[in-house]
Design a protein around this motif. Structure first.
Motif, PDB file in Angstrom:
ATOM      1  N   ASP A 156      -7.850  49.439 -48.217  1.00 23.65           N
ATOM      2  CA  ASP A 156      -7.991  49.204 -46.982  1.00 23.65           C
ATOM      3  C   ASP A 156      -7.865  47.617 -46.770  1.00 23.65           C
ATOM      4  N   ARG A 157      -7.655  47.031 -47.935  1.00 23.80           N
ATOM      5  CA  ARG A 157      -7.677  45.453 -47.711  1.00 23.80           C
ATOM      6  C   ARG A 157      -6.226  44.922 -47.628  1.00 23.80           C
ATOM      7  N   ILE A 158      -5.195  45.974 -48.079  1.00 25.16           N
ATOM      8  CA  ILE A 158      -3.898  45.519 -48.144  1.00 25.16           C
ATOM      9  C   ILE A 158      -3.322  45.137 -47.086  1.00 25.16           C
ATOM     10  N   GLN A 159      -3.502  45.679 -45.791  1.00 24.74           N
ATOM     11  CA  GLN A 159      -3.069  45.377 -44.524  1.00 24.74           C
ATOM     12  C   GLN A 159      -3.190  43.812 -44.365  1.00 24.74           C
ATOM     13  N   LEU A 160      -4.289  43.338 -44.409  1.00 23.13           N
ATOM     14  CA  LEU A 160      -4.651  41.924 -44.278  1.00 23.13           C
ATOM     15  C   LEU A 160      -3.701  41.071 -45.173  1.00 23.13           C
ATOM     16  N   PHE A 161      -3.990  41.524 -46.558  1.00 21.49           N
ATOM     17  CA  PHE A 161      -2.988  40.561 -47.547  1.00 21.49           C
ATOM     18  C   PHE A 161      -1.760  40.671 -47.046  1.00 21.49           C
ATOM     19  N   THR A 162      -1.075  41.854 -46.637  1.00 24.42           N
ATOM     20  CA  THR A 162       0.402  41.949 -46.536  1.00 24.42           C
ATOM     21  C   THR A 162       0.787  40.763 -45.286  1.00 24.42           C
ATOM     22  N   GLU A 163      -0.150  40.814 -44.318  1.00 24.83           N
ATOM     23  CA  GLU A 163       0.204  40.062 -42.957  1.00 24.83           C
ATOM     24  C   GLU A 163       0.139  38.711 -43.407  1.00 24.83           C
ATOM     25  N   ASN A 164      -0.900  38.210 -44.249  1.00 26.11           N
ATOM     26  CA  ASN A 164      -1.179  37.009 -44.684  1.00 26.11           C
ATOM     27  C   ASN A 164      -0.059  36.366 -45.473  1.00 26.11           C
ATOM     28  N   HIS A 165       0.713  37.088 -46.445  1.00 26.30           N
ATOM     29  CA  HIS A 165       1.775  36.937 -47.355  1.00 26.30           C
ATOM     30  C   HIS A 165       2.986  36.820 -46.394  1.00 26.30           C
ATOM     31  N   ARG A 166       3.152  37.545 -45.177  1.00 32.37           N
ATOM     32  CA  ARG A 166       4.327  37.293 -44.420  1.00 32.37           C
ATOM     33  C   ARG A 166       4.163  36.173 -43.751  1.00 32.37           C
ATOM     34  N   LYS A 167       2.932  35.607 -43.217  1.00 34.90           N
ATOM     35  CA  LYS A 167       2.791  34.469 -42.395  1.00 34.90           C
ATOM     36  C   LYS A 167       2.967  33.295 -43.294  1.00 34.90           C
ATOM     37  N   SER A 168       2.785  33.456 -44.576  1.00 30.05           N
ATOM     38  CA  SER A 168       2.644  32.249 -45.658  1.00 30.05           C
ATOM     39  C   SER A 168       4.209  31.975 -46.158  1.00 30.05           C
ATOM     40  N   GLY A 169       5.239  32.915 -45.469  1.00 34.61           N
ATOM     41  CA  GLY A 169       6.525  32.630 -45.927  1.00 34.61           C
ATOM     42  C   GLY A 169       7.143  33.544 -46.832  1.00 34.61           C
ATOM     43  N   GLY A 170       6.317  34.558 -47.172  1.00 36.91           N
ATOM     44  CA  GLY A 170       6.612  35.385 -48.462  1.00 36.91           C
ATOM     45  C   GLY A 170       8.145  35.751 -48.322  1.00 36.91           C
ATOM     46  N   ARG A 171       8.779  35.775 -49.397  1.00 34.71           N
ATOM     47  CA  ARG A 171      10.409  35.956 -49.840  1.00 34.71           C
ATOM     48  C   ARG A 171      10.558  37.410 -50.025  1.00 34.71           C
ATOM     49  N   SER A 172       9.496  38.213 -50.222  1.00 32.60           N
ATOM     50  CA  SER A 172       9.829  39.796 -50.421  1.00 32.60           C
ATOM     51  C   SER A 172       8.531  40.427 -49.857  1.00 32.60           C
ATOM     52  N   SER A 173       8.461  41.592 -50.140  1.00 24.67           N
ATOM     53  CA  SER A 173       7.492  42.679 -49.736  1.00 24.67           C
ATOM     54  C   SER A 173       6.350  42.519 -50.586  1.00 24.67           C
ATOM     55  N   LEU A 174       5.057  42.414 -50.212  1.00 25.81           N
ATOM     56  CA  LEU A 174       3.779  42.407 -51.143  1.00 25.81           C
ATOM     57  C   LEU A 174       3.753  43.673 -51.856  1.00 25.81           C
ATOM     58  N   SER A 175       4.466  44.821 -51.300  1.00 19.24           N
ATOM     59  CA  SER A 175       4.362  46.070 -51.894  1.00 19.24           C
ATOM     60  C   SER A 175       5.150  46.097 -53.342  1.00 19.24           C
ATOM     61  N   ASP A 176       6.001  44.926 -53.402  1.00 19.46           N
ATOM     62  CA  ASP A 176       6.784  44.905 -54.515  1.00 19.46           C
ATOM     63  C   ASP A 176       5.889  44.802 -55.606  1.00 19.46           C
ATOM     64  N   TYR A 177       4.724  44.267 -55.762  1.00 19.19           N
ATOM     65  CA  TYR A 177       4.138  43.510 -56.572  1.00 19.19           C
ATOM     66  C   TYR A 177       2.623  44.460 -57.014  1.00 19.19           C
ATOM     67  N   TYR A 178       2.467  45.665 -56.390  1.00 20.79           N
ATOM     68  CA  TYR A 178       1.188  46.690 -56.818  1.00 20.79           C
ATOM     69  C   TYR A 178       1.843  48.117 -56.636  1.00 20.79           C
ATOM     70  N   SER A 179       0.968  48.640 -57.283  1.00 22.01           N
ATOM     71  CA  SER A 179       1.032  50.205 -57.004  1.00 22.01           C
ATOM     72  C   SER A 179      -0.239  50.887 -56.302  1.00 22.01           C
ATOM     73  N   ALA A 180      -0.092  51.882 -55.541  1.00 25.25           N
ATOM     74  CA  ALA A 180      -1.270  52.289 -54.976  1.00 25.25           C
ATOM     75  C   ALA A 180      -1.762  53.889 -55.157  1.00 25.25           C
ATOM     76  N   GLY A 181      -3.015  54.128 -55.321  1.00 22.93           N
ATOM     77  CA  GLY A 181      -3.438  55.396 -55.695  1.00 22.93           C
ATOM     78  C   GLY A 181      -4.902  55.607 -55.485  1.00 22.93           C
ATOM     79  N   TYR A 182      -5.483  56.885 -55.223  1.00 25.07           N
ATOM     80  CA  TYR A 182      -6.706  57.099 -55.169  1.00 25.07           C
ATOM     81  C   TYR A 182      -7.610  56.120 -54.350  1.00 25.07           C
ATOM     82  N   GLY A 183      -7.056  55.489 -53.244  1.00 22.35           N
ATOM     83  CA  GLY A 183      -7.786  54.293 -52.545  1.00 22.35           C
ATOM     84  C   GLY A 183      -7.794  53.022 -52.913  1.00 22.35           C
ATOM     85  N   ARG A 184      -7.290  52.781 -54.007  1.00 24.49           N
ATOM     86  CA  ARG A 184      -7.130  51.438 -54.858  1.00 24.49           C
ATOM     87  C   ARG A 184      -5.649  51.007 -54.799  1.00 24.49           C
TER      88      ARG A 184
END
Length: 277
Positions: A156-184
């Motif tokens: 549930d923290r990832i949405q904020l992390f993703t938005e921050n990454h975008r605003k910081s000028g991220g050159r990719s999708s944050l989802s490229d750097y993690y895998s998700a499962g079981y609420g983590r």
């Protein structure tokens, strides 16, 4: 009566902090008084002690109390790409200077649970600098270091992390750097390939390397002036010539004894550059 209680409590707090230093070599004696008092009151209430003296007695004789107390005394609140403007400034203004070096050392001081560490590693990967960089992630809280090294966070923290990454000028999708499962979500292990995790205290420990960038944000705000001066002096001595220091939005070097050793590099984002050396 209230005044007497507060005076006794102040004495208890001073004795507890002295006991932690003498018993375990953790030094909180020069942390900002108001902040320490709030945190110890919270610890006393939530851990079920009638007085701070009772909490001190347990801490002295039961080593398992130490990590529980440290959880209250060290602030572990962060997020990835927190204050995106800061990371955008590093990306757009600082990185062009860092590109001129064949190798780089970056120190994330007070890394907490690792959110800022992973933010910088991802940023350096996106900018093509990761392979020439060693990242040093330090904290005085061993539990926090373990969380940082694991790199696992609630989904549930990832949405904020993703938005921050975008605003910081991220050159990719944050989802490229993690895998998700079981609420983590678990961040890619390769992000830790060039990271050194270590306990280090800005209060008692010394310089351990020559850095090109030090990021220590929202840590010194909890120190009194003397301890802030010590930390800034430590950062000065740890920086290579023309190295960079980033601090928190509510922090400043303006009144530091070492202010003249730095120039404002990106004023609005509290990024400074070491002068001379």
């Amino acid at each position: 009566m209230i005044e007497t209680f507060e005076k006794v409590e102040d004495i208890e707090i001073r004795l507890l902090l002295e006991a932690l230093y003498l018993r375990y070599h953790y030094d909180f004696r020069n942390y900002a008084t108001g902040s320490i008092k709030r945190r110890l009151r919270q610890a006393r209430e939530q851990l079920g002690f009638a007085t701070i003296s009772a909490m001190q007695e347990r801490a002295l004789h039961d080593e398992t109390m130490l990590p529980r107390l440290l959880g209250y005394l060290t602030v572990q609140v962060s997020e990835m790409f927190r204050d995106p403007g800061y990371f955008r400034a590093i990306r757009e203004v600082v990185v062009p200077h860092l590109r001129t070096y064949p190798s780089l050392k970056i120190w994330i001081a007070g890394c907490s649970g690792g959110e800022e560490l992973y933010s910088l590693v991802i940023l350096f990967r996106e900018e093509g600098l990761e392979d020439r960089t060693i990242f040093y992630a330090t904290d005085i809280n061993q539990d926090a270091l373990q969380i940082a090294e694991a790199g696992v966070y609630d989904v549930d923290r990832i949405q904020l992390f993703t938005e921050n990454h975008r605003k910081s000028g991220g050159r990719s999708s944050l989802s490229d750097y993690y895998s998700a499962g079981y609420g983590r979500v678990s961040f890619d292990r390769t992000l830790r390939d060039r990271v050194v995790f270590s306990d280090h205290s800005l209060v008692t420990d010394a310089v351990f390397g020559e850095m090109n960038l030090i990021s220590c944000r929202n840590v010194m705000i909890y120190f009194d002036k003397a301890l802030q001066d010590r930390a800034v002096g430590l950062f000065r001595d740890s920086l290579a010539r023309k190295g960079f220091l980033g601090i928190g939005a509510k922090e400043s070097l303006r009144f530091s004894a070492h202010a003249d050793d730095f120039s404002e590099f990106v004023r609005q984002e509290k990024i400074y550059q070491r002068i001379g050396k």
